[in-house]
Design a protein around this motif. Structure first.
Motif, PDB file in Angstrom:
ATOM      1  N   SER A  43      -7.242  -8.084  -0.516  1.00 53.25           N
ATOM      2  CA  SER A  43      -6.495  -7.604  -1.340  1.00 53.25           C
ATOM      3  C   SER A  43      -5.265  -6.648  -1.573  1.00 53.25           C
ATOM      4  O   SER A  43      -4.423  -7.051  -2.750  1.00 53.25           O
ATOM      5  CB  SER A  43      -6.824  -7.762  -2.346  1.00 53.25           C
ATOM      6  N   LEU A  44      -4.954  -5.924  -0.655  1.00 53.64           N
ATOM      7  CA  LEU A  44      -4.174  -4.461  -0.798  1.00 53.64           C
ATOM      8  C   LEU A  44      -3.060  -4.736   0.133  1.00 53.64           C
ATOM      9  O   LEU A  44      -1.938  -4.052   0.741  1.00 53.64           O
ATOM     10  CB  LEU A  44      -4.612  -3.080  -0.181  1.00 53.64           C
ATOM     11  N   GLY A  45      -2.886  -5.643   0.769  1.00 56.06           N
ATOM     12  CA  GLY A  45      -1.720  -6.562   1.631  1.00 56.06           C
ATOM     13  C   GLY A  45      -1.808  -5.666   2.993  1.00 56.06           C
ATOM     14  O   GLY A  45      -0.676  -5.274   4.269  1.00 56.06           O
ATOM     15  N   GLU A  46      -3.403  -5.154   2.974  1.00 60.72           N
ATOM     16  CA  GLU A  46      -3.497  -4.080   4.695  1.00 60.72           C
ATOM     17  C   GLU A  46      -3.928  -5.076   5.885  1.00 60.72           C
ATOM     18  O   GLU A  46      -5.355  -4.784   5.967  1.00 60.72           O
ATOM     19  CB  GLU A  46      -4.116  -2.667   4.787  1.00 60.72           C
ATOM     20  N   TYR A  47      -2.966  -6.259   6.410  1.00 58.44           N
ATOM     21  CA  TYR A  47      -3.612  -6.871   7.274  1.00 58.44           C
ATOM     22  C   TYR A  47      -4.294  -6.888   8.402  1.00 58.44           C
ATOM     23  O   TYR A  47      -5.010  -7.211   8.861  1.00 58.44           O
ATOM     24  CB  TYR A  47      -2.424  -8.391   7.675  1.00 58.44           C
ATOM     25  N   GLU A  48      -3.529  -6.259   9.072  1.00 55.19           N
ATOM     26  CA  GLU A  48      -3.741  -5.344  10.094  1.00 55.19           C
ATOM     27  C   GLU A  48      -5.333  -4.487   9.946  1.00 55.19           C
ATOM     28  O   GLU A  48      -6.479  -5.234  11.340  1.00 55.19           O
ATOM     29  CB  GLU A  48      -2.947  -4.625  10.627  1.00 55.19           C
ATOM     30  N   LEU A  49      -5.126  -3.821   8.905  1.00 56.15           N
ATOM     31  CA  LEU A  49      -6.784  -3.625   8.916  1.00 56.15           C
ATOM     32  C   LEU A  49      -7.906  -4.093   8.376  1.00 56.15           C
ATOM     33  O   LEU A  49      -9.097  -4.014   9.007  1.00 56.15           O
ATOM     34  CB  LEU A  49      -6.807  -2.657   8.178  1.00 56.15           C
ATOM     35  N   ALA A  50      -7.143  -5.579   7.695  1.00 53.44           N
ATOM     36  CA  ALA A  50      -8.569  -6.614   7.773  1.00 53.44           C
ATOM     37  C   ALA A  50      -8.578  -7.293   8.784  1.00 53.44           C
ATOM     38  O   ALA A  50      -9.900  -7.486   9.260  1.00 53.44           O
ATOM     39  CB  ALA A  50      -7.428  -7.364   6.393  1.00 53.44           C
TER      40      ALA A  50
END
Length: 80
Positions: A43-50
């Motif tokens: 939801s925050l656009g932190e795709y690598e962390l996701a």
């Protein structure tokens, strides 16, 4: 488990992420904390962390459909 979700509902995403991080520290073998935090990162656009979190969740429970739903949502956001 629900406190992080309540933080998220109240717009306190950073507190929710920290709360799920604490859940993970308390029980690093439970995939739910990783899956829930992955959703927040998406939801925050932190795709690598996701991606890191959802892959960890799946490695802990590769039969839980919810984990794959979250990963599908991530790939949809990435248009992949």
């Amino acid at each position: 488990m629900y406190r992080g979700y309540v933080y998220y509902l109240n717009g306190e995403t950073e507190l929710a992420i920290k709360d799920y991080g604490e859940k993970i520290k308390l029980d690093p073998t439970n995939p739910d904390g990783y899956n829930n935090r992955a959703g927040l990162y998406i939801s925050l656009g932190e795709y690598e962390l996701a991606l890191d979190d959802i892959n960890k969740a799946i490695s802990l429970d590769n039969e839980a459909a919810l984990m794959y739903i979250t990963k599908g949502w991530l790939y949809e956001e990435l248009e992949d």
